[in-house]
Design a protein around this motif. Structure first.
Motif, short mmCIF file in Angstrom:
data_model
loop_
_atom_site.label_atom_id
_atom_site.label_comp_id
_atom_site.label_asym_id
_atom_site.label_seq_id
_atom_site.Cartn_x
_atom_site.Cartn_y
_atom_site.Cartn_z
N LYS A 176 76.98 126.60 76.16
CA LYS A 176 76.25 126.85 75.30
C LYS A 176 75.02 125.89 75.45
CE LYS A 176 74.12 128.64 71.65
NZ LYS A 176 73.20 130.02 71.70
N PRO A 177 73.93 126.21 75.89
CA PRO A 177 72.69 125.34 75.90
C PRO A 177 72.29 125.42 74.16
CG PRO A 177 72.65 126.59 77.65
CD PRO A 177 73.83 127.36 76.71
N PHE A 178 71.87 124.28 73.60
CA PHE A 178 71.50 124.34 72.25
C PHE A 178 70.27 123.51 71.88
CE2 PHE A 178 74.62 120.86 72.30
CZ PHE A 178 73.71 119.90 71.67
N THR A 179 69.76 122.67 73.12
CA THR A 179 68.43 121.89 72.59
C THR A 179 67.73 121.84 73.96
OG1 THR A 179 69.41 120.46 71.01
CG2 THR A 179 67.37 119.93 72.13
N PHE A 180 66.49 122.27 74.09
CA PHE A 180 65.70 122.30 75.37
C PHE A 180 64.81 121.27 75.24
CE2 PHE A 180 68.04 126.09 75.05
CZ PHE A 180 68.41 126.43 76.31
N PHE A 181 64.28 120.69 76.27
CA PHE A 181 63.08 119.93 76.35
C PHE A 181 62.05 120.28 77.03
CE2 PHE A 181 67.08 117.73 76.01
CZ PHE A 181 66.89 116.93 74.74
N GLU A 182 60.80 119.74 77.00
CA GLU A 182 59.66 120.12 77.63
C GLU A 182 59.80 119.97 79.25
OE1 GLU A 182 56.30 117.88 76.30
OE2 GLU A 182 56.45 119.10 74.14
N ASN A 183 60.43 119.16 79.45
CA ASN A 183 60.71 118.97 81.41
C ASN A 183 61.76 120.03 81.89
OD1 ASN A 183 62.87 117.96 80.34
ND2 ASN A 183 62.67 115.93 81.38
N GLY A 184 62.06 120.97 80.96
CA GLY A 184 63.15 122.00 81.51
C GLY A 184 64.46 121.40 81.36
N SER A 185 64.89 120.35 81.08
CA SER A 185 66.36 120.08 80.82
C SER A 185 66.84 120.39 79.34
CB SER A 185 66.40 118.28 81.07
OG SER A 185 65.67 117.88 79.83
N PHE A 186 68.08 120.32 79.31
CA PHE A 186 68.41 120.87 78.24
C PHE A 186 69.98 120.10 77.79
CE2 PHE A 186 70.32 123.61 81.29
CZ PHE A 186 71.25 123.70 81.08
N LEU A 187 70.37 120.18 76.50
CA LEU A 187 71.80 119.87 75.90
C LEU A 187 72.55 120.90 75.86
CD1 LEU A 187 70.89 116.94 73.22
CD2 LEU A 187 71.58 116.55 75.74
N SER A 188 73.83 120.75 76.33
CA SER A 188 74.85 121.91 76.00
C SER A 188 76.04 121.42 75.54
CB SER A 188 75.07 122.50 77.63
OG SER A 188 76.07 121.58 78.38
N TYR A 189 76.85 122.27 74.70
CA TYR A 189 78.08 122.14 74.33
C TYR A 189 79.14 123.01 75.10
CZ TYR A 189 82.21 123.29 71.12
OH TYR A 189 83.09 123.62 70.54
N GLN A 190 79.83 122.66 75.65
CA GLN A 190 80.80 123.30 76.74
C GLN A 190 82.12 122.74 76.72
OE1 GLN A 190 77.87 121.80 79.77
NE2 GLN A 190 79.74 121.48 81.11
N GLY A 191 83.07 123.73 77.02
CA GLY A 191 84.40 123.25 77.05
C GLY A 191 85.48 124.21 77.19
N TYR A 192 86.78 124.31 76.80
CA TYR A 192 87.59 125.15 77.14
C TYR A 192 89.16 124.99 76.29
CZ TYR A 192 89.70 121.66 80.22
OH TYR A 192 90.27 120.38 80.70
N ILE A 193 89.74 126.12 76.01
CA ILE A 193 91.28 125.89 75.56
C ILE A 193 92.10 126.45 76.45
CG2 ILE A 193 92.81 126.73 73.66
CD1 ILE A 193 89.94 126.89 71.89
N ASP A 194 93.20 125.75 76.93
CA ASP A 194 94.29 126.12 77.57
C ASP A 194 95.36 125.93 76.71
OD1 ASP A 194 93.02 126.72 79.76
OD2 ASP A 194 93.28 124.99 80.72
N TYR A 195 96.22 127.26 76.34
CA TYR A 195 97.48 127.14 75.50
C TYR A 195 98.39 127.85 75.96
CZ TYR A 195 100.44 127.08 71.37
OH TYR A 195 101.49 126.93 70.39
N GLN A 196 99.66 127.27 76.34
CA GLN A 196 100.77 127.72 76.83
C GLN A 196 101.91 128.03 75.88
OE1 GLN A 196 100.85 124.70 80.62
NE2 GLN A 196 101.94 126.45 81.20
N PHE A 197 102.64 129.01 76.14
CA PHE A 197 103.64 129.50 74.94
C PHE A 197 104.80 130.29 75.67
CE2 PHE A 197 100.19 132.71 75.02
CZ PHE A 197 101.13 133.80 74.89
N GLY A 198 105.90 130.39 75.03
CA GLY A 198 107.05 131.24 75.77
C GLY A 198 107.52 130.51 76.85
N MET A 199 107.23 129.28 77.00
CA MET A 199 107.77 128.53 78.43
C MET A 199 109.42 128.42 78.41
SD MET A 199 104.95 125.46 79.28
CE MET A 199 104.70 125.13 77.62
N ASP A 200 110.20 128.70 79.67
CA ASP A 200 111.64 128.34 79.45
C ASP A 200 111.95 126.76 79.51
OD1 ASP A 200 114.06 128.41 80.41
OD2 ASP A 200 113.70 129.91 82.02
N SER A 201 112.76 126.80 78.25
CA SER A 201 113.40 125.44 77.84
C SER A 201 114.27 125.18 79.09
CB SER A 201 114.31 125.68 76.78
OG SER A 201 115.25 126.56 76.98
#
Length: 262
Positions: A179-204
Motif C-alpha cells: 500500500k503506497p500511502f505517501t507520495f513525494f514530488e520527485n515521484g518516490s513514495f512510502l509504502s506499508y507492505q507485509g504478509y501473514i503466513d499461518y499454519q494449522f492442522g499440522m501433524d503432531s
C-alpha cells in the motif's frame, strides 16, 4: 525463513482495481520485474539468528501464470563468526499461481474477489535433508478497503522435509499486501507492505506445535531504481516449533533492506 515481499511493488501496482478480463487476450496484462535486496536480519526466528544475506527476487505475469519467487544467499563473506556459518548457504522459494479466469476465458470475479487462482509454493534449501515443502491450494486477488488488491491463498502442505517426512502436514493461509500511502514530488513514495503466513492442522508426528505462523509489517521508501526499508516480523510457534527456553520460536525480529531494481 523470511518470506520476501519487496518486489510486490511492481506486482501489485501493475494490477487493476477492477476484475480481470481475459476473454480477448490472456497476455494483455503481462509484465515482469526483478531486483537484488541486500538484507540484514536481527534475531530472526526460530533460533534468534542475526545475519546478512543477498536476496535475488523476481516475478511477473505471462498468460495464465502469475509468478513470484526468490533465492536467498546467506553469509556472503563466508565468515566463520556468522550465525549462518554452519547452515545451508541457499534457500529457494517459487510461488506460481495459475489464473482460473485466464484458463477458462471467463470472468470469475464476485464481490470483492477480482481473480481466482490455483496457487502453489515450492520451498527448498541447499541441504540433502532440509526443507522440502510443496503447497497447493486455491488463491484469490481481493479488493480490501484502503489496502487495495490483496493476495490471499489457502494451501494444503505436502511435507518432504528432513528426510523423515512424506505426506500431508496441515494447511497454510497466506495474505500479502502493498500500500503506497505517501507520495513525494520527485515521484518516490512510502509504502506499508507485509504478509501473514499461518499454519494449522499440522501433524503432531512431525511438529511440536500443530499451529503457528508469522506476520511481517514493513515500511519502505521507493524510487524507480531503489528502495530502503525496515520490517518488524512477529512470530508464534513458527513452522510448528513450540517456543521454549532452549529454542525460541515466538517473539519479534527486525529486517533492514537496501534494494536495487532492474
Amino acid at each position: 525463513m523470511k518470506k520476501a515481499i519487496l518486489g510486490l511493488s511492481s506486482m501489485l501496482l501493475a494490477g487493476s482495481a477492477l476484475a480481470a478480463d481475459y476473454s480477448d487476450d490472456i497476455h494483455k496484462n503481462d509484465y515482469s520485474w526483478s531486483q537484488f535486496n541486500l538484507m540484514y536480519a536481527v534475531d530472526e526466528l526460530p533460533g534468534e539468528s542475526t545475519h546478512d544475506y543477498l536476496e535475488m527476487e523476481f516475478g511477473g505475469r505471462s498468460g495464465i501464470v502469475d509468478l513470484y519467487g526468490y533465492v536467498d544467499i546467506f553469509n556472503l563473506a563466508s565468515s566463520e563468526d556468522s550465525d549462518k556459518a554452519n547452515s545451508d548457504k541457499i534457500f529457494l522459494k517459487l510461488a506460481p499461481r495459475f489464473s482460473l479466469d485466464a484458463i477458462t476465458g471467463s470472468d470469475l470475479s464476485f464481490g470483492a474477489v477480482q481473480e481466482l487462482y490455483i496457487s502453489t509454493i515450492l520451498s527448498l534449501d541447499g541441504g540433502q535433508n532440509g526443507t522440502n515443502n510443496t503447497f497447493v491450494g486455491l488463491g484469490a486477488d481481493v479488493n480490501v478497503p484502503w489496502l487495495g488488491k490483496v493476495g490471499m491463498n489457502l494451501y494444503a502442505l505436502h511435507d518432504q522435509s528432513f528426510g523423515s517426512r512424506d505426506g500431508l502436514n496441515g494447511y497454510q493461509f497466506s495474505m500479502n499486501w502493498f500500500k503506497p500511502f505517501t507520495f513525494f514530488e520527485n515521484g518516490s513514495f512510502l509504502s506499508y507492505q507485509g504478509y501473514i503466513d499461518y499454519q494449522f492442522g499440522m501433524d503432531s508426528e512431525y511438529v511440536s506445535a500443530t499451529s503457528g505462523g508469522a506476520t511481517f509489517q514493513g515500511l519502505y521508501w521507493h524510487s524507480d531504481q531503489y528502495s530502503v526499508g525496515y520490517g518488524l516480523k512477529l512470530y508464534q510457534d513458527v513452522y510448528g516449533i513450540e517456543d521454549s527456553e532452549g529454542f525460541k520460536s515466538s517473539g519479534a525480529s527486525h529486517y533492514f533492506a537496501v534494494t536495487y531494481k532492474f
